[in-house]
Every structure is written in C-alpha cells, then in structure tokens.
Design a protein around this motif. Structure first.
Motif, PDB file in Angstrom:
ATOM      1  N   HIS A  68       0.818  -1.221   0.000  1.00  0.00           N
ATOM      2  CA  HIS A  68       0.000   0.000   0.000  1.00  0.00           C
ATOM      3  C   HIS A  68       0.858   1.279   0.000  1.00  0.00           C
ATOM      4  O   HIS A  68       0.529   2.250  -0.693  1.00  0.00           O
ATOM      5  N   HIS A 108       1.176   4.676  -2.587  1.00  0.00           N
ATOM      6  CA  HIS A 108       1.159   6.120  -2.296  1.00  0.00           C
ATOM      7  C   HIS A 108       2.395   6.805  -2.893  1.00  0.00           C
ATOM      8  O   HIS A 108       2.296   7.889  -3.471  1.00  0.00           O
ATOM      9  N   SER A 144      -0.495   9.604   6.121  1.00  0.00           N
ATOM     10  CA  SER A 144      -1.882   9.154   5.960  1.00  0.00           C
ATOM     11  C   SER A 144      -2.487   8.884   7.331  1.00  0.00           C
ATOM     12  O   SER A 144      -1.906   9.231   8.361  1.00  0.00           O
ATOM     13  N   ASP A 159      -6.865   6.910  -0.598  1.00  0.00           N
ATOM     14  CA  ASP A 159      -6.643   5.581  -1.171  1.00  0.00           C
ATOM     15  C   ASP A 159      -7.382   5.430  -2.501  1.00  0.00           C
ATOM     16  O   ASP A 159      -8.517   5.885  -2.647  1.00  0.00           O
TER      17      ASP A 159
END
Ligand code: KG4
Ligand code: ZN
Length: 391
Positions: free
Chosen positions: A146, A150, A189, A351
């Motif tokens: 993940h 980003h 985040s 996201d």
C-alpha cells in the motif's frame, strides 16, 4: 518484453473500494477507467472504521464497480460477450484458452492488488476477488504494498499536470527514468507517517516513521476533541483557515531528535489539556495552532532528511498530503534548498486503485508476479524487506 501492458488494479485495504484499468506504453501510463467508492458516510456514524463493516461494504459494491471499469475499458471476461453468464461450453473454451477461446476484445495482462498493510477483513475482499479473476482469466497477479502505491502516486505526477481540485483527475502519467533518483518521500496518511529514501525504482529505505500516532490519526483525534465530523482532517483544516496559527504554542515533537522518527500522540494530549484549561478558547484558533504544529514538524523533519539524502525531488503523498498548508509550506522550505516538491494530485491523495496500478505496471516489467495460489493479505508488512524479496 512486450512494449505495452494493460492491467486491472484493485485497492480495498481500508474504507475505499478502488478499481482501475491502466495501460503502459514506454514510460507513459494511461488510466483507461477508474473508480473509487468511499465509505466515509457509513463510518461517520461510528466515528471511525469498523473492519467488518468496511469489508461488508467492499463486498456489496465490488461487483458493480468491477463491471463498470471493465466495461469502460472495453474488457470482457473470456467467454462473456453476449451479456449473460457464459455457457458451460464457452467457459470451458475460455478457461482452456486455445483456438475456441473468445479473445477478440480487450484483455488485461495481469491483476495488481494491494496485499497490505491494512485491515484484514477489508484486504481479504480484494484479494479473494483478484484470486478468482486471475484463476478464471489465466493471468498473473502483481502484489503491491500500500505504501509504495502512495509513493508512486506522487512519483508519476508531473508538476505541470497536477490538477488543483479534487474533482479533476489526471489520465496520463509518466514514469521517471533513473536520473530522477535519489528521491525522498514523505508519506502521511491515517495509518502512516514515513520518510523513505529511494535510489532506484521499487527499492525503498525507511529513514524514519511514527513511534505512535500517524499524522492523519492526530488530525482525526483532535478533530474529535473539537466535535468535528469524521474524517477529521478535512474538517479541521477548513476550520483552521479562520483561526490564528500562533494563538497556542503547541509542541513540535522530536524536531531536535537525532533521527527522522515522528511522534504525534503528545501533541494530541497537549491539545486536550489546552481545551480543558481554556474553556473559552476559540476552536478555530486551536485547530489552526494544532495544524501549524503538525505542518512545522513534518516540514522540519523532511528538510533535515533532504539535507542528508540530497534528493532530486521530494515526494508528498497519502491522505494528509491533501492539506493545503502542508503543500505550501513544504514547497517553500524545499525551494530554499533548490529541491522540487512533487505532490500527489489531490484526486490521488486518498486511497485509490490508480496508484496501485502505477506501481503494478512497473512491477510487472520487473517480473514481480505470482500465481493466484500464492496471493495472501497481510495486516502488517515492513516495506523494505518485502520489496527486496522481488529483487
Ligand atoms: O491515505 P488515506 O486516505 O488512508 C490511509 O491509508 O490512512 O488517509 C486518510 C487520512 C485521514 O486521517 C484524514 O483525516 C487525513 O488523511 N486527511 C487530512 C486531510 N484530508 C485527509 N488531514 C489533514 N488535512 C487534510 N486536508
Ligand atoms: Zn493509504
């Protein structure tokens, strides 16, 4: 190696269901279709994400979204041309490939999927869907972390292309060549605050991270203290626009420490005591002063890391990268060091599957593929050792 690759990308690690079809020709990436469904309204009722609720929402919406992105990209499942479900004979032909298989319309070459970190029930929805599609289509899977998603949302963004509003979405991106490195990335985040050094594509060295709360988590918790709606970050930053950022001297945690780590839980506690001891304090002043403390801390630490790394550019990505004050102040501070800030387009700060596809297309060229049997979801995975596994 093929000159052009097309993939389906899937992101379900938290509370956004993201699907996208992307294509790469040379160094140019084109987003052919994409969709993000946010569950924000559902989680606003509980003031945070309940993993099982998030998973149920992913399940509910996944299939219609998949149909939509595939249709827009003119991609059909093998043997599914007539609109209805495939007949048994069609299925057998399609699964077996060969002469009878219906391959006349577009296909994808692989499926990129977020394997973690994230909420296991939520990740599992995307993972299970990816396994099924990879099995049915006879295609490989590209596992994506993940956080690297980003990172690539900012790395692929060209300065001149970045749209200024969230509703504007880029459809064309460029993967930079080897001269773009070294790169320093600040990822901020709801779950992460990290400074990462990159000397080449798909390899990462984590220089520092938060020891407790992430920056977005601090925004969300302070927003709750101020009775602002979930998610707190956008609401708090809107309120802060009307406040005085120097009204309260909140701490700038760890700015003098000898490392690149962060800590935001003390800052949240400081806000709590200030509110308790100053019942007449204006909420907009608290919000502005808190936001300034977070921004100062992030900017100071990033500038320190930039002095050490001497990067060609600094990347800014993740949900908190949507914060205007952070974008402005980081740009100005780095400009003094003659370093360009490359921030993720606003539409890609939260996201989404486009960032998973951007990473996935590059990873595919680097032969990072697995079979559907090998795909697993991970609640936690450290970025560096995980990325090194693929060579
Ligand atoms: O990347 P993201 O969508 O999800 C995670 O992977 O965590 O980040 C969500 C976080 C939330 O904590 C939200 O409050 C924060 O990003 N956020 C902001 C802003 N917009 C979103 N924080 C500060 N200012 C904003 N404008
Ligand atoms: Zn995220």
């Amino acid at each position: 190696m093929k000159q052009s690759n097309r993939i389906l990308a899937i992101e379900t690690s938290c509370d956004e269901t993201g699907l996208a079809v992307l294509q790469k020709k040379g160094d140019a990436i084109e987003v052919i279709s994409q969709v993000v469904a946010s569950q924000v309204d559902i989680h606003a009722e509980t003031g945070g994400v309940v993993p099982e609720v998030a998973a149920r929402e992913h399940v509910k919406i996944f299939q219609p979204l998949l149909k939509k992105v595939l249709k827009e990209a003119n991609i059909v499942s093998p043997g599914w041309r007539s609109g209805g479900p495939p007949t048994r004979a069609q299925q057998q032909r399609a699964l077996g490939g060969g002469a009878g298989a219906d391959r006349t319309r577009g296909e994808v070459d692989a499926i990129a999927i977020t394997v973690g970190p994230g909420l296991i029930p939520a990740l599992a929805v995307g993972v299970q869907a990816a396994r099924t599609l990879a099995y049915a289509w006879h295609k490989p899977i590209i596992p994506v972390h993940h956080i690297e998603g980003h990172i690539y949302s900012a790395l692929c963004a060209e300065k001149s292309q970045i749209p200024m509003t969230k509703s504007q979405t880029n459809t064309k991106f460029q993967i930079p060549g080897p001269k773009a490195f070294p790169i320093l990335a600040l990822i901020v985040s709801g779950g992460h605050t990290m400074l990462i050094e990159m000397r080449e594509h798909l390899h990462y060295r984590v220089l520092g991270e938060t020891r407790d709360d992430a920056a977005g988590e601090a925004f969300d918790k302070v927003a709750r203290l101020l009775n602002l709606p979930y998610p707190g970050g956008p609401a708090l930053s809107r309120l802060a626009e009307r406040g005085n950022p120097r009204a309260f001297a909140f701490p700038r945690p760890m700015v003098h420490s000898n490392n690149f780590d962060f800590s935001f839980s003390g800052l949240k506690t400081a806000v709590y005591y200030t509110l308790r001891d100053n019942p007449t304090a204006k909420p907009e002043d608290i919000a502005a002063s808190f936001q300034q403390a977070v921004v100062d801390t992030l900017v100071t630490k990033t500038a320190q890391a930039a002095q050490a790394v001497r990067p060609q550019a600094v990347l800014l990505a993740g949900g908190v990268a949507a914060n205007t004050r952070l974008r402005q102040e980081l740009t100005a501070t780095l400009a003094q060091q003659r370093i360009e800030l490359r921030a993720a387009p606003l539409a890609l700060c939260g996201d989404n599957a486009v960032m998973i596809g951007q990473t996935g297309l590059l990873a595919l060229e680097h032969m990072r593929t697995i079979s559907w049997q090998q795909l697993e979801a991970h609640a936690r995975i450290d970025l560096t050792p995980w990325a090194e596994r693929w060579g």
